[in-house]
Scaffold this motif. Structure first.
Motif, PDB file in Angstrom:
ATOM      1  N   VAL A 283      16.356 -14.576 -16.272  1.00  0.00           N
ATOM      2  CA  VAL A 283      16.652 -14.611 -15.217  1.00  0.00           C
ATOM      3  C   VAL A 283      15.440 -15.736 -15.058  1.00  0.00           C
ATOM      4  CG1 VAL A 283      16.777 -14.123 -12.777  1.00  0.00           C
ATOM      5  CG2 VAL A 283      17.620 -12.510 -14.430  1.00  0.00           C
ATOM      6  N   ARG A 284      14.491 -16.075 -15.357  1.00  0.00           N
ATOM      7  CA  ARG A 284      13.260 -16.593 -14.336  1.00  0.00           C
ATOM      8  C   ARG A 284      13.556 -18.490 -15.597  1.00  0.00           C
ATOM      9  NH1 ARG A 284       9.790 -11.821 -15.413  1.00  0.00           N
ATOM     10  NH2 ARG A 284       9.597 -12.270 -18.006  1.00  0.00           N
ATOM     11  N   ALA A 285      14.430 -17.883 -16.935  1.00  0.00           N
ATOM     12  CA  ALA A 285      14.732 -18.758 -17.930  1.00  0.00           C
ATOM     13  C   ALA A 285      16.004 -19.792 -16.685  1.00  0.00           C
ATOM     14  CB  ALA A 285      14.332 -19.104 -18.950  1.00  0.00           C
ATOM     15  N   CYS A 286      16.312 -19.188 -16.427  1.00  0.00           N
ATOM     16  CA  CYS A 286      18.693 -18.921 -16.112  1.00  0.00           C
ATOM     17  C   CYS A 286      18.908 -20.332 -15.725  1.00  0.00           C
ATOM     18  CB  CYS A 286      18.476 -18.443 -15.204  1.00  0.00           C
ATOM     19  SG  CYS A 286      20.244 -18.154 -14.775  1.00  0.00           S
ATOM     20  N   PRO A 287      19.352 -21.426 -16.026  1.00  0.00           N
ATOM     21  CA  PRO A 287      19.595 -22.783 -16.321  1.00  0.00           C
ATOM     22  C   PRO A 287      20.498 -23.201 -15.448  1.00  0.00           C
ATOM     23  CG  PRO A 287      20.684 -22.180 -18.195  1.00  0.00           C
ATOM     24  CD  PRO A 287      19.582 -20.729 -17.800  1.00  0.00           C
ATOM     25  N   LYS A 288      21.290 -21.989 -14.738  1.00  0.00           N
ATOM     26  CA  LYS A 288      22.314 -22.229 -13.936  1.00  0.00           C
ATOM     27  C   LYS A 288      21.983 -22.539 -12.649  1.00  0.00           C
ATOM     28  CE  LYS A 288      26.191 -20.545 -13.742  1.00  0.00           C
ATOM     29  NZ  LYS A 288      27.207 -19.648 -13.219  1.00  0.00           N
ATOM     30  N   ASN A 289      20.714 -22.570 -11.278  1.00  0.00           N
ATOM     31  CA  ASN A 289      19.976 -22.508 -10.486  1.00  0.00           C
ATOM     32  C   ASN A 289      21.719 -22.233  -9.686  1.00  0.00           C
ATOM     33  OD1 ASN A 289      18.474 -24.446  -9.564  1.00  0.00           O
ATOM     34  ND2 ASN A 289      19.388 -25.782  -9.460  1.00  0.00           N
ATOM     35  N   CYS A 290      21.693 -21.270  -9.820  1.00  0.00           N
ATOM     36  CA  CYS A 290      23.221 -20.500  -8.222  1.00  0.00           C
ATOM     37  C   CYS A 290      21.850 -20.981  -7.213  1.00  0.00           C
ATOM     38  CB  CYS A 290      23.230 -19.268  -8.617  1.00  0.00           C
ATOM     39  SG  CYS A 290      24.059 -19.009 -10.425  1.00  0.00           S
TER      40      CYS A 290
END
Length: 324
Positions: A283-290
């Motif tokens: 989650v901390r590295a998630c690229p989705k930027n939702c």
């Protein structure tokens, strides 16, 4: 802690921006209501789907959740008015959000069902007449319905309903990869007008909604989230099969994972496992930027000073503008 309880992937709408209805769950595979006794105490719970009122045992689900959650809001297409009203009359503390994607013609086109707007509005009006306080409707904005955004907002103000917003996203949950804004600045313009109206409106709640919608503008433009995502820490997502997931924004080809299945272990075992730590790192590295209310809402509550500071600065830039 907050949660989204996804009761079913069955849906009787045919929405253009969501493909859940193409991949329905089978009733016999969906979790049994008793599974919800394993959940921890929750400050807030969103009961959703698919369409939750397609479950014959929705009343049992909701009353079990009422033992766990301080506040419950049910998201629905509003089509099953009789079933909704029967549940609401037994518990007037429940909240309800009906999906309306625009004024009648646009709504019915986008949701793929005739007279959907009429059914949704009738349900809202009957809920109000029955004395239910926590009611409103929400719109998922795309190029097709951005022009109706302000009209729906004004309708919500006129009727005294809550007004929820989202922008089309792609995720495994929606079964979509092709939700794209072809004219993003048109959509940004509609949200900009909404932000201004909410800042002018009376009430702190409206001002904080302006902050949320400001975050949607940033999302549309591909800018960084205003606040860190707390998925898998401050909230979780229980799917119809009992899998505990961090959120519903994950996407095939980006990342997709589960803490574990509640049918197999206790919630504590799942939530505190090495697998859970691994997911939180993702989650901390998630690229989705939702930027969706399910994750943005808890982040705003946790870091109240940041949205409050934005509100104060934004209000000070608008001296004398205090209409409703």
């Amino acid at each position: 802690m907050e949660a989204a309880i996804v009761t079913t992937y069955r849906c009787d709408n045919r929405c253009r921006m969501c493909g859940i209805w193409k991949y329905p769950s089978r009733p016999e595979d969906e979790f049994k209501p008793a599974l919800l006794r394993k959940l921890p105490r929750l400050s807030f719970c969103n009961v959703t789907g698919g369409e939750p009122f397609l479950r014959e045992d929705i009343e049992e689900i909701v009353f079990l959740l009422a033992e766990k959650a301080g506040r419950i809001v049910i998201s629905t297409n509003g089509y099953h008015t009789d079933r909704i009203m029967a549940l609401a009359r037994r518990n007037r503390r429940l909240g309800f959000r009906v999906s309306l994607e625009g004024l009648p013609a646009v709504n019915d086109e986008l949701r793929g069902r005739p007279d959907g707007f009429d059914h949704g509005l009738r349900t809202l009006l009957e809920l109000r007449a029955a004395g239910v306080k926590d009611i409103g409707f929400g719109i998922t904005v795309s190029d097709r319905n951005a022009g109706d955004l302000m009209e729906l907002y004004r309708l919500s103000r006129l009727l005294g309903f809550e007004f929820a917003t989202a922008v089309v996203h792609n995720s495994y949950y929606f079964h979509t990869t092709d939700n794209v804004l072809r004219d993003p600045e048109k959509v940004v313009g509609a949200f900009g007008e909404l932000v201004e109206a909410q800042l002018r409106a009376g009430g702190v709640k409206s001002w904080f909604r302006a902050y949320f919608n400001h975050g949607l503008i940033r999302y549309i433009r591909g800018q960084e989230r205003l606040l860190p995502c707390g998925a898998g820490t401050d909230l979780f997502f229980l799917d119809p099969f009992g899998d505990v997931r961090p959120c519903n924004g994950m996407e095939d080809g980006v990342w997709l994972d589960s803490f574990g299945n509640l049918n197999d272990r206790s919630f504590g075992e799942i939530w505190n496992s090495p697998k859970a730590a691994e997911i939180r790192a993702k989650v901390r590295a998630c690229p989705k930027n939702c930027w969706m209310i399910g994750t943005a809402g808890p982040a705003m509550k946790k870091r109240l000073g940041k949205p409050a500071s934005w509100v104060v600065k934004s209000k000070l830039r608008r001296p004398g503008k205090t209409s409703s």
